[in-house]
Design a protein around this motif. Structure first.
Motif, PDB file in Angstrom:
ATOM      1  N   MET A   1       0.844  -1.166   0.000  1.00  0.00           N
ATOM      2  CA  MET A   1       0.000   0.000   0.000  1.00  0.00           C
ATOM      3  C   MET A   1       0.889   1.228   0.000  1.00  0.00           C
ATOM      4  N   ALA A   2       1.104   1.816  -1.144  1.00  0.00           N
ATOM      5  CA  ALA A   2       1.826   3.083  -1.207  1.00  0.00           C
ATOM      6  C   ALA A   2       0.849   4.193  -0.871  1.00  0.00           C
ATOM      7  N   THR A   3       1.323   5.224  -0.226  1.00  0.00           N
ATOM      8  CA  THR A   3       0.443   6.306   0.182  1.00  0.00           C
ATOM      9  C   THR A   3       0.662   7.537  -0.676  1.00  0.00           C
ATOM     10  N   GLU A   4      -0.425   8.220  -0.950  1.00  0.00           N
ATOM     11  CA  GLU A   4      -0.443   9.463  -1.690  1.00  0.00           C
ATOM     12  C   GLU A   4       0.441   9.391  -2.925  1.00  0.00           C
ATOM     13  N   ASN A   5       1.360  10.335  -3.114  1.00  0.00           N
ATOM     14  CA  ASN A   5       2.128  10.398  -4.363  1.00  0.00           C
ATOM     15  C   ASN A   5       3.566   9.949  -4.188  1.00  0.00           C
ATOM     16  N   ASN A   6       3.779   8.928  -3.388  1.00  0.00           N
ATOM     17  CA  ASN A   6       5.148   8.464  -3.217  1.00  0.00           C
ATOM     18  C   ASN A   6       5.164   6.944  -3.157  1.00  0.00           C
ATOM     19  N   ASN A   7       6.336   6.397  -3.081  1.00  0.00           N
ATOM     20  CA  ASN A   7       6.486   4.938  -3.014  1.00  0.00           C
ATOM     21  C   ASN A   7       6.675   4.449  -1.592  1.00  0.00           C
ATOM     22  N   GLU A   8       6.511   5.325  -0.631  1.00  0.00           N
ATOM     23  CA  GLU A   8       6.680   4.929   0.758  1.00  0.00           C
ATOM     24  C   GLU A   8       5.489   4.105   1.230  1.00  0.00           C
ATOM     25  N   GLN A   9       5.761   3.189   2.150  1.00  0.00           N
ATOM     26  CA  GLN A   9       4.712   2.361   2.731  1.00  0.00           C
ATOM     27  C   GLN A   9       4.493   2.754   4.176  1.00  0.00           C
ATOM     28  N   PRO A  10       3.234   2.693   4.619  1.00  0.00           N
ATOM     29  CA  PRO A  10       2.998   2.895   6.044  1.00  0.00           C
ATOM     30  C   PRO A  10       3.471   1.669   6.806  1.00  0.00           C
ATOM     31  N   ALA A  11       3.779   1.866   8.065  1.00  0.00           N
ATOM     32  CA  ALA A  11       4.279   0.774   8.898  1.00  0.00           C
ATOM     33  C   ALA A  11       3.611   0.820  10.261  1.00  0.00           C
ATOM     34  N   VAL A  12       3.639  -0.315  10.920  1.00  0.00           N
ATOM     35  CA  VAL A  12       3.247  -0.366  12.318  1.00  0.00           C
ATOM     36  C   VAL A  12       4.482  -0.829  13.082  1.00  0.00           C
ATOM     37  N   PHE A  13       4.898   0.001  14.026  1.00  0.00           N
ATOM     38  CA  PHE A  13       6.033  -0.277  14.891  1.00  0.00           C
ATOM     39  C   PHE A  13       5.470  -0.795  16.212  1.00  0.00           C
ATOM     40  N   PHE A  14       5.979  -1.918  16.667  1.00  0.00           N
ATOM     41  CA  PHE A  14       5.503  -2.538  17.896  1.00  0.00           C
ATOM     42  C   PHE A  14       6.617  -2.613  18.932  1.00  0.00           C
ATOM     43  N   ASP A  15       6.270  -2.301  20.160  1.00  0.00           N
ATOM     44  CA  ASP A  15       7.096  -2.705  21.280  1.00  0.00           C
ATOM     45  C   ASP A  15       6.974  -4.229  21.359  1.00  0.00           C
ATOM     46  N   ARG A  16       7.912  -4.900  21.986  1.00  0.00           N
ATOM     47  CA  ARG A  16       7.843  -6.361  22.053  1.00  0.00           C
ATOM     48  C   ARG A  16       7.180  -6.862  23.333  1.00  0.00           C
ATOM     49  N   ASP A  17       7.864  -6.707  24.466  1.00  0.00           N
ATOM     50  CA  ASP A  17       7.398  -7.286  25.731  1.00  0.00           C
ATOM     51  C   ASP A  17       6.179  -6.538  26.256  1.00  0.00           C
ATOM     52  N   GLY A  18       5.111  -7.268  26.505  1.00  0.00           N
ATOM     53  CA  GLY A  18       3.879  -6.663  26.986  1.00  0.00           C
ATOM     54  C   GLY A  18       2.975  -6.177  25.873  1.00  0.00           C
ATOM     55  N   THR A  19       3.462  -6.194  24.653  1.00  0.00           N
ATOM     56  CA  THR A  19       2.680  -5.724  23.504  1.00  0.00           C
ATOM     57  C   THR A  19       2.442  -6.865  22.526  1.00  0.00           C
ATOM     58  N   LEU A  20       3.515  -7.446  21.996  1.00  0.00           N
ATOM     59  CA  LEU A  20       3.388  -8.603  21.102  1.00  0.00           C
ATOM     60  C   LEU A  20       3.344  -9.916  21.872  1.00  0.00           C
ATOM     61  N   MET A  21       3.967  -9.910  23.032  1.00  0.00           N
ATOM     62  CA  MET A  21       3.974 -11.105  23.879  1.00  0.00           C
ATOM     63  C   MET A  21       3.627 -10.716  25.303  1.00  0.00           C
ATOM     64  N   LYS A  22       3.167 -11.689  26.053  1.00  0.00           N
ATOM     65  CA  LYS A  22       2.841 -11.431  27.451  1.00  0.00           C
ATOM     66  C   LYS A  22       4.095 -10.982  28.179  1.00  0.00           C
ATOM     67  N   GLU A  23       3.923 -10.053  29.096  1.00  0.00           N
ATOM     68  CA  GLU A  23       5.050  -9.497  29.849  1.00  0.00           C
ATOM     69  C   GLU A  23       5.656 -10.548  30.770  1.00  0.00           C
ATOM     70  N   VAL A  24       6.957 -10.725  30.642  1.00  0.00           N
ATOM     71  CA  VAL A  24       7.749 -11.546  31.551  1.00  0.00           C
ATOM     72  C   VAL A  24       8.972 -10.692  31.864  1.00  0.00           C
ATOM     73  N   HIS A  25       9.088 -10.221  33.077  1.00  0.00           N
ATOM     74  CA  HIS A  25      10.176  -9.321  33.454  1.00  0.00           C
ATOM     75  C   HIS A  25      11.524  -9.942  33.112  1.00  0.00           C
ATOM     76  N   PHE A  26      12.295  -9.271  32.255  1.00  0.00           N
ATOM     77  CA  PHE A  26      13.600  -9.748  31.791  1.00  0.00           C
ATOM     78  C   PHE A  26      13.516 -11.197  31.301  1.00  0.00           C
ATOM     79  N   CYS A  27      12.603 -11.431  30.377  1.00  0.00           N
ATOM     80  CA  CYS A  27      12.397 -12.789  29.845  1.00  0.00           C
ATOM     81  C   CYS A  27      13.698 -13.324  29.246  1.00  0.00           C
ATOM     82  N   HIS A  28      14.150 -14.467  29.753  1.00  0.00           N
ATOM     83  CA  HIS A  28      15.403 -15.050  29.278  1.00  0.00           C
ATOM     84  C   HIS A  28      15.240 -16.494  28.814  1.00  0.00           C
ATOM     85  N   ASP A  29      14.030 -17.051  28.934  1.00  0.00           N
ATOM     86  CA  ASP A  29      13.806 -18.452  28.582  1.00  0.00           C
ATOM     87  C   ASP A  29      12.663 -18.547  27.564  1.00  0.00           C
TER      88      ASP A  29
END
Length: 184
Positions: free
Chosen positions: A1-29
Motif C-alpha cells: 500500500m503506497a500512500t499518496e504520491n510516493n512509493n513509501e509504505q505505512p508501517a506499524v512499529f511494535f514494542d515487544r514485551d507486553g505488547t506482542l507477547m505477554k510481559e515476563v520481566h527480563f524474559c530469558h527463557d
C-alpha cells in the motif's frame, strides 16, 4: 500500500514485551514466551494490506546482566516462530535508561534505522506499545501512538496516547478499519 504520491509504505512499529507477547520481566527463557492471542493472524492481515511491520524494543536486561545476548536472541526467535515470522525487521537497544544512547526509546534512533532501511511513510504509520516511552517514541517520530493495556499499559493510561486499546489485536483492527477509509 503506497500512500499518496510516493512509493513509501505505512508501517506499524511494535514494542515487544507486553505488547506482542505477554510481559515476563527480563524474559530469558523461550519456554516463557507467549504471543498475545490472535497476534499472528492480525500481523498477517496487516502485511496482506501492504503494511510494514517492525519490532522496536529496549532490552536493558542485557546491560544489567539479567539476560545474555544469546538468551535475548532465543526468546526473540521463539516469539518470531509463534508469530509465523510476520515481521519485516526487529531493532533492539541493550542500553540502560538515562544514558546518552540515541537508539533507546523514547528516542527515535531505532525508528530512523527502520525508515532508512525500508521506505517508510512515517506520518501514516503507527507505534503500538504498553509504556509511556513507546508512546513518546511514536510521537517524536511523527506517528500516531496507540497504548495497549496488556503488559504495563494500565500503569501508563495518562501518557497522552492518541488512543488506548485492550491489546495489539484491537489496535490493529482499528488501524485496518481506518486505512480502509484511505482507499475509498
Amino acid at each position: 500500500m503506497a500512500t499518496e504520491n510516493n512509493n513509501e509504505q505505512p508501517a506499524v512499529f511494535f514494542d515487544r514485551d507486553g505488547t506482542l507477547m505477554k510481559e515476563v520481566h527480563f524474559c530469558h527463557d523461550p519456554v516463557n514466551v507467549h504471543a498475545i492471542p490472535g497476534m499472528c493472524a492480525s500481523l498477517r492481515r496487516l502485511r496482506m494490506q501492504g503494511w510494514l511491520v517492525f519490532v522496536i524494543t529496549n532490552q536493558s536486561g542485557i546491560a544489567y546482566g539479567k539476560i545474555s545476548l544469546s538468551e535475548y536472541e532465543a526468546v526473540h526467535c521463539e516469539l518470531m516462530r509463534q508469530l509465523d515470522y510476520q515481521v519485516d525487521a526487529t531493532y533492539f537497544c541493550p542500553a540502560v535508561p538515562g544514558g546518552i544512547e540515541r537508539r533507546r526509546k523514547p528516542d527515535i534512533g531505532m525508528v530512523l534505522e527502520a525508515t532508512k532501511a525500508f521506505s517508510v511513510d512515517l506520518p501514516h504509520s503507527y507505534f503500538i506499545g504498553d509504556k509511556a516511552t513507546d508512546i513518546e517514541c511514536g510521537r517524536r517520530a511523527g506517528m500516531t501512538s496507540l497504548l495497549v493495556t496488556t503488559g504495563y499499559g494500565t500503569q501508563h493510561l495518562s501518557c497522552g496516547a492518541d488512543k488506548i486499546f485492550e491489546d495489539a489485536v484491537a489496535a490493529i483492527d482499528f488501524i485496518l478499519r481506518k486505512s480502509a477509509l484511505w482507499d475509498v
